[in-house]
Motif scaffolding. Structure first.
Motif, mmCIF file in Angstrom:
data_model
loop_
_atom_site.group_PDB
_atom_site.id
_atom_site.type_symbol
_atom_site.label_atom_id
_atom_site.label_comp_id
_atom_site.label_asym_id
_atom_site.label_seq_id
_atom_site.Cartn_x
_atom_site.Cartn_y
_atom_site.Cartn_z
ATOM 1 N N SER A 25 -56.469 7.665 -26.595
ATOM 2 C CA SER A 25 -57.302 6.646 -27.015
ATOM 3 C C SER A 25 -58.219 6.315 -26.085
ATOM 4 O O SER A 25 -57.730 5.376 -25.578
ATOM 5 C CB SER A 25 -56.866 5.845 -28.107
ATOM 6 O OG SER A 25 -57.933 4.753 -28.533
ATOM 7 N N SER A 26 -59.408 6.952 -26.061
ATOM 8 C CA SER A 26 -60.429 6.209 -25.043
ATOM 9 C C SER A 26 -60.822 4.483 -25.395
ATOM 10 O O SER A 26 -61.234 3.786 -24.955
ATOM 11 C CB SER A 26 -61.565 6.972 -24.930
ATOM 12 O OG SER A 26 -62.459 6.920 -26.348
ATOM 13 N N PHE A 27 -60.821 4.310 -26.775
ATOM 14 C CA PHE A 27 -61.014 3.103 -27.224
ATOM 15 C C PHE A 27 -59.976 2.002 -26.854
ATOM 16 O O PHE A 27 -60.338 0.942 -26.216
ATOM 17 C CB PHE A 27 -61.150 3.033 -28.955
ATOM 18 C CG PHE A 27 -61.320 1.554 -29.399
ATOM 19 C CD1 PHE A 27 -62.416 1.111 -29.493
ATOM 20 C CD2 PHE A 27 -60.118 0.821 -29.632
ATOM 21 C CE1 PHE A 27 -62.689 -0.367 -30.071
ATOM 22 C CE2 PHE A 27 -60.303 -0.567 -30.083
ATOM 23 C CZ PHE A 27 -61.455 -1.119 -30.408
ATOM 24 N N ASP A 28 -58.915 2.324 -26.827
ATOM 25 C CA ASP A 28 -57.721 1.276 -26.615
ATOM 26 C C ASP A 28 -57.958 1.242 -24.889
ATOM 27 O O ASP A 28 -57.502 0.036 -24.386
ATOM 28 C CB ASP A 28 -56.283 2.074 -26.765
ATOM 29 C CG ASP A 28 -55.955 2.091 -28.396
ATOM 30 O OD1 ASP A 28 -56.693 1.285 -28.989
ATOM 31 O OD2 ASP A 28 -55.103 2.752 -28.876
ATOM 32 N N VAL A 29 -58.088 2.165 -24.263
ATOM 33 C CA VAL A 29 -58.147 2.079 -22.648
ATOM 34 C C VAL A 29 -59.593 1.250 -22.401
ATOM 35 O O VAL A 29 -59.258 0.290 -21.637
ATOM 36 C CB VAL A 29 -58.580 3.323 -21.841
ATOM 37 C CG1 VAL A 29 -58.866 3.370 -20.386
ATOM 38 C CG2 VAL A 29 -57.269 4.305 -22.245
ATOM 39 N N THR A 30 -60.482 1.398 -23.079
ATOM 40 C CA THR A 30 -61.727 0.532 -23.055
ATOM 41 C C THR A 30 -61.597 -0.871 -23.198
ATOM 42 O O THR A 30 -61.891 -1.730 -22.649
ATOM 43 C CB THR A 30 -62.878 1.133 -23.682
ATOM 44 O OG1 THR A 30 -63.173 2.531 -23.311
ATOM 45 C CG2 THR A 30 -64.203 0.264 -23.220
ATOM 46 N N PHE A 31 -60.645 -1.028 -24.405
ATOM 47 C CA PHE A 31 -60.463 -2.482 -24.827
ATOM 48 C C PHE A 31 -59.428 -3.166 -24.032
ATOM 49 O O PHE A 31 -59.910 -4.430 -23.356
ATOM 50 C CB PHE A 31 -59.686 -2.361 -26.326
ATOM 51 C CG PHE A 31 -59.265 -3.578 -26.732
ATOM 52 C CD1 PHE A 31 -60.124 -4.482 -27.672
ATOM 53 C CD2 PHE A 31 -57.869 -4.015 -26.501
ATOM 54 C CE1 PHE A 31 -59.700 -5.559 -28.031
ATOM 55 C CE2 PHE A 31 -57.613 -5.375 -27.027
ATOM 56 C CZ PHE A 31 -58.382 -6.225 -27.777
ATOM 57 N N LYS A 50 -59.208 -2.371 -20.607
ATOM 58 C CA LYS A 50 -59.971 -2.573 -19.276
ATOM 59 C C LYS A 50 -61.055 -3.920 -19.530
ATOM 60 O O LYS A 50 -61.194 -4.709 -18.585
ATOM 61 C CB LYS A 50 -60.836 -1.409 -19.013
ATOM 62 C CG LYS A 50 -61.503 -1.558 -17.898
ATOM 63 C CD LYS A 50 -62.188 0.000 -17.429
ATOM 64 C CE LYS A 50 -62.832 -0.178 -16.008
ATOM 65 N NZ LYS A 50 -63.654 1.324 -15.946
ATOM 66 N N PHE A 51 -61.682 -3.964 -20.666
ATOM 67 C CA PHE A 51 -62.695 -4.981 -20.940
ATOM 68 C C PHE A 51 -62.233 -6.303 -20.964
ATOM 69 O O PHE A 51 -62.743 -7.194 -20.449
ATOM 70 C CB PHE A 51 -63.389 -4.504 -22.258
ATOM 71 C CG PHE A 51 -64.464 -5.607 -22.773
ATOM 72 C CD1 PHE A 51 -65.456 -5.622 -21.775
ATOM 73 C CD2 PHE A 51 -64.158 -6.241 -23.852
ATOM 74 C CE1 PHE A 51 -66.508 -6.731 -22.336
ATOM 75 C CE2 PHE A 51 -65.429 -7.114 -24.306
ATOM 76 C CZ PHE A 51 -66.216 -7.386 -23.512
ATOM 77 N N THR A 99 -59.046 -7.313 -19.728
ATOM 78 C CA THR A 99 -58.709 -7.539 -18.533
ATOM 79 C C THR A 99 -59.606 -8.006 -17.525
ATOM 80 O O THR A 99 -59.584 -9.034 -16.976
ATOM 81 C CB THR A 99 -58.040 -6.342 -17.621
ATOM 82 O OG1 THR A 99 -56.876 -6.025 -18.607
ATOM 83 C CG2 THR A 99 -57.707 -6.589 -16.605
ATOM 84 N N GLU A 100 -60.945 -7.424 -17.555
ATOM 85 C CA GLU A 100 -62.063 -8.126 -16.777
ATOM 86 C C GLU A 100 -62.248 -9.407 -16.984
ATOM 87 O O GLU A 100 -62.871 -10.255 -16.384
ATOM 88 C CB GLU A 100 -63.159 -6.921 -16.960
ATOM 89 C CG GLU A 100 -62.731 -5.607 -16.144
ATOM 90 C CD GLU A 100 -64.144 -4.619 -16.406
ATOM 91 O OE1 GLU A 100 -64.972 -4.985 -16.841
ATOM 92 O OE2 GLU A 100 -63.926 -3.476 -15.522
ATOM 93 N N LEU A 134 -55.787 0.030 -14.801
ATOM 94 C CA LEU A 134 -56.733 -0.794 -15.251
ATOM 95 C C LEU A 134 -56.444 -2.386 -14.935
ATOM 96 O O LEU A 134 -57.090 -3.065 -15.334
ATOM 97 C CB LEU A 134 -56.263 -0.946 -16.867
ATOM 98 C CG LEU A 134 -56.468 0.563 -17.592
ATOM 99 C CD1 LEU A 134 -55.932 0.391 -18.949
ATOM 100 C CD2 LEU A 134 -57.748 0.957 -17.254
#
Length: 579
Positions: A516-522, A524-525, A527-528, A554
Motif C-alpha cells: 500500500s503506497s497510501f500507508d507508506v505515504t501516511f 512518512k507524512f 513522521t515528518e 521512513l
C-alpha cells in the motif's frame, strides 16, 4: 351503538370540564348570535389549561387562541376553513385519521372527537397533540357550533420533554395494539442507542448531551417513513416499531440513518462525533409479548456495542449466550478485584529503537484469567470494567504494579521507559489526577521515564475538554503518548491542540504496508510533521523483517510488535531482556 356513543360522551366530557363550560358559555357567543363573544372567549381561556377552539358550523369560521397559532404557525386567530393550515403542519401519515375523524364530526356522523396526532411546530420540531371536541346543536337538531380543546401531550407526561417524542410507555402501548391486528405477519422492534453517550455527558455537560439527543431525534425522523413513529426510550435509546418488514428493510432503515449522521455536524460549538448502534427483535420469531421482544432487542443492542459498535445486530442464540457470559465474566471480574486483584497480571512488550535496534522500553499490558473461561482477551473484559466504572480501580493497580516492577529494572538500565495505558473512562473520573499523583509520589519513580498512553480514537472527538486533562497530566512531569493514531476522526487536528511527546501509529497502517503506497505515504507524512515539533514516532504491530526494513527508511523512531517480542510476564521479560 347508543351505549358506545354514551360511553364515549361520558369519557370525553369527564376528562374535559372546559368543554362542558364552553357549551354553556358559547350559547351566548356571536357564533351563535351573541355580541359579547370576545369577553366570553377570554373567560373560557382563563378557566382552561389547554388551548380552546370554537367554530361556526354554518360559516366554517374558527377561532384559535393566540399562543396556539404562534406555536404552530397559523396565520391568524380567526380563519375560515382552517383545514388547509392543519394539513400543512400535520405529519403526512397522520393526516388521514385526522381528516376522517374531523369530517365525521362536521357531517354530524359523530358528536364527539378524541384524537392524537403529530404536527411540526414553527421550529420544525415534531410533537404530539390531542384534539377533543364536541358538537352543539340548536333546538331543531341542526349542528351550529363545534367547541373543543387542544393539548400538547408533553403536559401529560406522555412526551419526552427533550426530544418531543412519545415515551416508552406509549411505545409499549402502541406495540400491543399492533399485536392485536389480524393481518400482522411480523413486527420488528428496533432500539437505537448512541455509542459512548455517557462520555458526551461527562466531557461536555448534560445540556450538550440533551442537545445531541434532540438533534439525533430529528435526524432519525427525517430518515424514516412518515408512517413509522419514533419513540424516546430510557437513557439515550430510541425505539421504532416496524410492521411487516424483513431483515433487509430493517437494515436499509438503519443504514440510511447511520449514513446521514456521517454527513452532518451535530453541534456547531463542539466537535461531537456521533455513532449509533442498534438491536432488533422480531415478532413472532423471537417472542410473542412486548416484554420479551424489548428484552431481546436490548440484549442485541448491548451485544452490538460490545462487539464493535456502530452497526445493527438482530437477536439470535449467540446474543443470549453472550449475555449469559457477560454476566458471568462480570461476576468473576468483581470477585478478582475484591480478592486483591487476584488473577490479574501485568505483561510487558518491548519497544525497540529503529536505528540502534536496542531496547528502548516496555509497554505494560493488563491480562486476566477467569476461573471459568480461562484467559479472557482485554478486548472483552476491559469494556466491562469501563461500563461498571471499575476501570479506575484496576487502572490504578496496573500503574502501581508497573512502577514497582520497573523500578528494579531501572537500577541496571536507567534510560528505559515504561508506557502505561489509560482508559478514556479513567480520565473523566474526577479523582484520576489526584490518584496518579499519589501513586507517583508513593513509588518515588522518575517521572521522565513514564509515558501515559491515551487512545486517540476515543479522545479526538472530545479534544476541547480533554485538552485540559492532558495539560494536568503533563503538569505531573510525565510524558504522553497518543495511542492508535490514525483511527479516530480528526487525527491531524489533535497534534495541534494536545501536548504529546510520542505518537504511536496503529497496526492497521502496517499490515499492508508492503503493498500500500497510501500507508507508506501516511506514515512518512506523519513522521515528518511530528519530528518538526519534537514528537517521536512509534510504529505498532511490526511482525516481519520486510516491514522493519521499509520502516527504517521512513525515519521512524521506535518499533513495537511480535517481530521483536510478544507481551510476556515480568519474570520472562527479566530473563530474556534484562540479564
Amino acid at each position: 351503538m347508543e351505549d358506545l356513543e354514551k360511553n364515549n360522551r361520558e369519557k370525553i366530557l369527564k376528562s374535559s370540564n372546559e368543554v362542558k363550560k364552553a357549551k354553556n358559555i358559547l350559547k351566548m357567543s356571536y357564533i351563535t348570535g351573541n355580541d359579547n363573544f370576545d369577553e366570553i372567549y377570554d373567560a373560557l381561556e382563563q378557566i382552561s389549561e389547554d388551548y380552546i377552539f370554537i367554530g361556526n358550523m354554518k360559516t366554517m369560521v374558527f377561532k384559535y387562541p393566540a399562543p396556539f397559532i404562534k406555536r404552530v404557525g397559523f396565520p391568524t386567530e380567526i380563519m375560515q376553513n382552517p383545514f388547509t393550515y392543519w394539513k400543512n403542519i400535520i405529519v403526512e401519515s397522520d393526516w388521514k385519521k385526522f381528516q376522517e375523524s374531523t369530517l365525521n364530526v362536521l357531517k354530524g356522523e359523530s358528536k364527539y372527537q378524541n384524537i392524537e396526532f403529530r404536527v411540526k411546530d414553527v421550529k420544525g420540531n415534531i410533537t404530539w397533540l390531542r384534539k377533543k371536541s364536541v358538537v352543539i346543536r340548536d333546538e331543531f337538531g341542526s349542528t351550529v357550533t363545534i367547541v373543543g380543546n387542544i393539548s400538547f401531550l408533553g403536559k401529560q407526561n406522555k412526551i419526552d420533554p427533550i426530544t418531543g417524542l412519545m415515551k416508552i410507555t406509549e411505545f409499549f402501548k402502541n406495540f400491543n395494539k399492533k399485536l392485536e391486528k389480524e393481518y400482522i405477519e411480523n413486527i420488528g422492534m428496533m432500539i437505537i442507542g448512541v455509542d459512548d453517550f455517557e462520555q458526551i455527558n461527562q466531557l461536555y455537560s448534560r445540556q450538550i448531551g440533551d442537545k445531541v439527543l434532540k438533534n439525533l431525534a430529528n435526524v432519525i425522523q427525517y430518515n424514516i417513513p412518515d408512517d413509522i413513529p419514533l419513540y424516546k426510550l430510557d437513557g439515550d435509546n430510541f425505539g421504532l416499531i416496524l410492521e411487516n418488514v424483513d431483515k433487509d428493510e430493517v437494515r436499509d432503515i438503519y443504514s440510511k440513518i447511520k449514513d446521514s449522521l456521517g454527513k452532518i455536524h451535530f453541534l456547531n460549538e463542539e466537535n461531537v462525533a456521533i455513532n449509533i448502534s442498534a438491536g432488533c427483535a422480531i415478532f413472532p420469531k423471537n417472542g410473542i409479548t412486548y416484554q420479551e421482544l424489548y428484552k431481546f432487542a436490548v440484549y442485541s443492542l448491548l451485544y452490538c456495542k460490545k462487539t464493535g459498535k456502530n452497526k445493527l445486530v438482530f437477536f439470535s442464540e449467540e446474543v443470549i449466550e453472550n449475555k449469559v457470559k457477560h454476566f458471568e465474566i462480570l461476576y468473576f471480574l468483581k470477585q478478582s478485584i475484591d480478592n486483591n486483584f487476584e488473577n490479574f497480571e501485568v505483561f510487558y512488550q518491548p519497544q525497540i529503537s529503529t536505528k540502534t535496534k536496542k531496547l528502548k522500553g516496555f509497554e505494560a499490558l493488563l491480562r486476566w484469567k477467569c476461573e471459568k473461561y480461562g484467559n479472557v482477551s482485554p478486548v472483552e473484559f476491559i469494556p466491562l470494567l469501563e461500563e461498571t466504572g471499575l476501570i479506575s480501580l484496576v487502572g490504578n493497580w496496573v500503574l502501581e504494579q508497573s512502577l514497582k516492577t520497573f523500578k528494579s529494572w531501572l537500577e541496571k538500565y536507567p534510560d528505559l521507559k515504561i508506557s502505561v495505558n489509560l482508559s478514556c473512562v479513567q480520565l473523566i473520573n474526577k479523582n484520576c489526577i489526584p490518584d496518579f499523583k499519589k501513586i507517583l509520589e508513593e513509588n518515588e519513580f522518575p517521572r521522565e521515564n513514564i509515558f501515559f498512553e491515551i487512545t486517540e480514537s476515543t479522545t479526538v472527538s472530545n479534544i476541547k475538554t480533554l485538552k485540559e486533562i492532558y495539560e494536568e497530566i503533563k503538569a505531573l512531569g510525565v510524558n504522553i503518548a497518543l495511542d492508535d493514531f490514525g483511527t479516530g476522526y480528526s487525527s491531524f487536528g489533535i497534534l495541534k491542540e494536545i501536548p504529546v511527546d510520542m505518537v504511536k501509529i496503529d497496526r492497521s497502517f502496517v499490515k499492508d504496508i508492503l503493498n500500500s503506497s497510501f500507508d507508506v505515504t501516511f506514515i512518512k507524512f506523519i513522521t515528518e510533521i511530528c519530528h518538526n515539533y519534537g514528537i517521536k514516532i512509534c510504529i505498532e504491530g511490526v511482525e516481519r523483517k520486510e516491514e522493519l526494513d521499509l520502516l527504517e527508511g521512513l525515519n521512524v523512531d521506535y518499533i513495537q510488535g511480535y517481530y521483536f517480542g510478544k507481551p510476556e510476564p515480568e519474570k520472562v521479560i527479566s530473563e530474556k531482556y534484562l540479564k
